[in-house]
Write a protein that holds these residues in place. Sequence first.
Motif, mmCIF file in Angstrom:
data_model
loop_
_atom_site.group_PDB
_atom_site.id
_atom_site.type_symbol
_atom_site.label_atom_id
_atom_site.label_comp_id
_atom_site.label_asym_id
_atom_site.label_seq_id
_atom_site.Cartn_x
_atom_site.Cartn_y
_atom_site.Cartn_z
ATOM 1 N N LYS A 113 0.808 -1.218 0.000
ATOM 2 C CA LYS A 113 0.000 0.000 0.000
ATOM 3 C C LYS A 113 0.843 1.271 0.000
ATOM 4 N N VAL A 114 2.160 1.139 0.092
ATOM 5 C CA VAL A 114 3.016 2.329 0.156
ATOM 6 C C VAL A 114 2.844 3.240 -1.060
ATOM 7 N N ALA B 137 8.034 -2.738 9.194
ATOM 8 C CA ALA B 137 8.711 -1.437 9.095
ATOM 9 C C ALA B 137 9.803 -1.498 8.028
ATOM 10 N N ASP B 138 10.558 -2.596 8.004
ATOM 11 C CA ASP B 138 11.625 -2.742 7.008
ATOM 12 C C ASP B 138 11.048 -2.763 5.592
ATOM 13 N N ARG B 139 9.957 -3.484 5.421
ATOM 14 C CA ARG B 139 9.352 -3.578 4.088
ATOM 15 C C ARG B 139 8.786 -2.221 3.643
ATOM 16 N N GLU C 278 12.035 3.584 -2.367
ATOM 17 C CA GLU C 278 11.831 3.439 -3.823
ATOM 18 C C GLU C 278 10.955 4.556 -4.367
ATOM 19 N N GLU C 279 9.913 4.873 -3.606
ATOM 20 C CA GLU C 279 8.965 5.905 -4.035
ATOM 21 C C GLU C 279 9.524 7.310 -3.833
ATOM 22 N N ARG D 44 15.692 4.544 6.168
ATOM 23 C CA ARG D 44 15.982 5.562 5.156
ATOM 24 C C ARG D 44 14.823 6.534 4.997
ATOM 25 N N ALA D 45 13.592 6.009 5.072
ATOM 26 C CA ALA D 45 12.452 6.815 4.611
ATOM 27 C C ALA D 45 11.360 6.998 5.660
#
Lengths: 379, 379
Positions: free
Chosen positions: A91-92, A115-117, A124-125, A162-163
């Motif tokens: 769903k990200v 959280a990692d996924r 990526e987004e 990272r995000a």
Amino acid sequence: MNMLDEIMTPSLLLDEVVMRRNIDAMAARVAKLGGKLRPHLKTHKSIDVAAIIEGVGGTCGFTVSTLEEAEYFFAAGYSDLLYSVGLSDAKVPKVASLVRRGCKLTVITDNQAMADRIDARAAEEGVQLSVMIELDVDGHRSGLEPEGEELLALATAISNSRALVLAGVMTHAGGSYSARTEAELAFHAEREVARTRLAAQRLRAAGFDCPMVSIGSTPTASAYVNLDGITEVRAGVYVFFDLVQAGIGVARHEDIAISVLTTVIGHQPAKGWVIVDAGWMAMSRDRGTSDQDVDYGYGQVCDVDGQAIAGVIMTGANQEHGIIAASGADAKLDLARFPVGSKIRIKPNHACSTAGQFSHYDVLRTDGSLARWDRMHGR
Amino acid sequence: MNMLDEIMTPSLLLDEVVMRRNIDAMAARVAKLGGKLRPHLKTHKSIDVAAIIEGVGGTCGFTVSTLEEAEYFFAAGYSDLLYSVGLSDAKVPKVASLVRRGCKLTVITDNQAMADRIDARAAEEGVQLSVMIELDVDGHRSGLEPEGEELLALATAISNSRALVLAGVMTHAGGSYSARTEAELAFHAEREVARTRLAAQRLRAAGFDCPMVSIGSTPTASAYVNLDGITEVRAGVYVFFDLVQAGIGVARHEDIAISVLTTVIGHQPAKGWVIVDAGWMAMSRDRGTSDQDVDYGYGQVCDVDGQAIAGVIMTGANQEHGIIAASGADAKLDLARFPVGSKIRIKPNHACSTAGQFSHYDVLRTDGSLARWDRMHGR
């Protein structure tokens, strides 16, 4: 009420006077404690209702239960939203699209694997996601123990990602639905506040930011006495209330703002049954009062003006048929009171599930007129 | 199945291969008995599914449970429809509008008071309405006793009316849902046929026309041995089947054509729970297996390919959360089998109510491709 004659049955009636009273009362209650509300939109899924809540004030944003709700309400100008179901990485992209368009959307998770996924997908987004850690304060459903090591480990993972940005902690005291007395309600409310506050304190003591501290459920929101350290209260059902909330003791029957309008299509005199054109497609299959002190079957029968008819409930429901009967084992209905072609109203067990069966409300406005308000329907 | 990765969860999956097998089997069954089918559209509410049923043949029309369904399917070219919920006079203008546009719509009632009201309204509208008399063959819901005096009195009233034409008799053997053995199914099927046939014979003996003699339910339709004197069989759930039908004994689990695809969003290791993003908004609140031999909670858990995982069910459901656990009291789930981010499928208790929660199907086509089929949603 000839006005209701124009409405095709079954229909979802909303009494605006009652709803506004509920909205005002909760806003006043939370404001008096110095708190802010983040009302849940999943109960009503209506832009008209959201506008009334926002007009009363005391809110710091809204809560949604699906990303489709987020899209629907963001398009209507609601931009500070908490998506209160654990996010999955698939769903990200949908979340990222909302964030890029300026939606201040906060998401939640309760585990490091997810959280990692989420982090990988958000990177990526090319977006940053505000993530709250979900807490389990009563063993009801999901979330981490406020006292456990995993809380700090997950905060560390989010901080090192990272995000993702750690936005705080949240919980839903769903266990409060088992409360039946004021003392039990107070217990659930105090435990929710105390354990959530503790989690925020532990995070801050370990050096993490914890700007949002979010709690809520309609039963506990009716029983908080102190909101120190809590930044927001989430509740949804209080806008409409229902028989389950009345059974818990946080509403009276006259506080229930929605009902299903239905028409008598036949009688079964030998059984003392009245047959109506509202079944479970209208009421939903929710039998939430079945484990409460009073079991209302599929709902409390009221006359066409909304006055409850004591001892008369919807005892059975097929897809588009309802069976109206006396609730007592030996009691029999006076069928003459329910002539064929006449209309009655049914107050529901659970406002969220009954309203979820309809795509609009027939609203009895405060000025006595009738209006149609759409609601988000489907996925 | 990487194909399913593209689908946002929760989603309603439809396995076309399984559905076509169900449609073919019922068509063959009724054809072998020399009967005609009038399949119920309320289960699937899909024009694509209706087209497949019509393509297989053996039908004499279709059945609907609301006038909105009648409008939806009439617009798609289905013009011979039976509205199988007792009509109320307020709905006559909607019926009249369909009739004027060429829809061969048959309606039902089980009482003279409503027949009089419908007649007055139909006369005002200037249309003739085809009306069937609803029979009660098993005390399940509505209808007149096939052996009683009221049947002839109602037929007389319809014949003497200004705007109504007697079209025949119909019943729904809803009592058959309590059957658990082949013998019980045979009993319900034979009683439905015999009592309906008797009503038709009584009407004809009294000089009335009775062109339509309509019976049906998925359990009894699976058990008829002789359809002499019966002009049509109504059934709906057989197209998809579900756990309730499997519990009755008229389907196997592998005959269930729909399931809800959902994503694992967290674990509660201490409780042995897997948390997924499908709650009762996806499954519905239907707990139809709760009074059967095997209670599947909110549904049977299957792997992403649709293979049932024995002993694993959805034990609890909130609006957008489901709790997956072992069904045995002492059994605990191996959480490693359900990694966070992975997908599973849930087979539903009741196809009509679960499908009713969605506005489209994600269809696994016979050629292995994926398609989206809309369904009528909302009122």
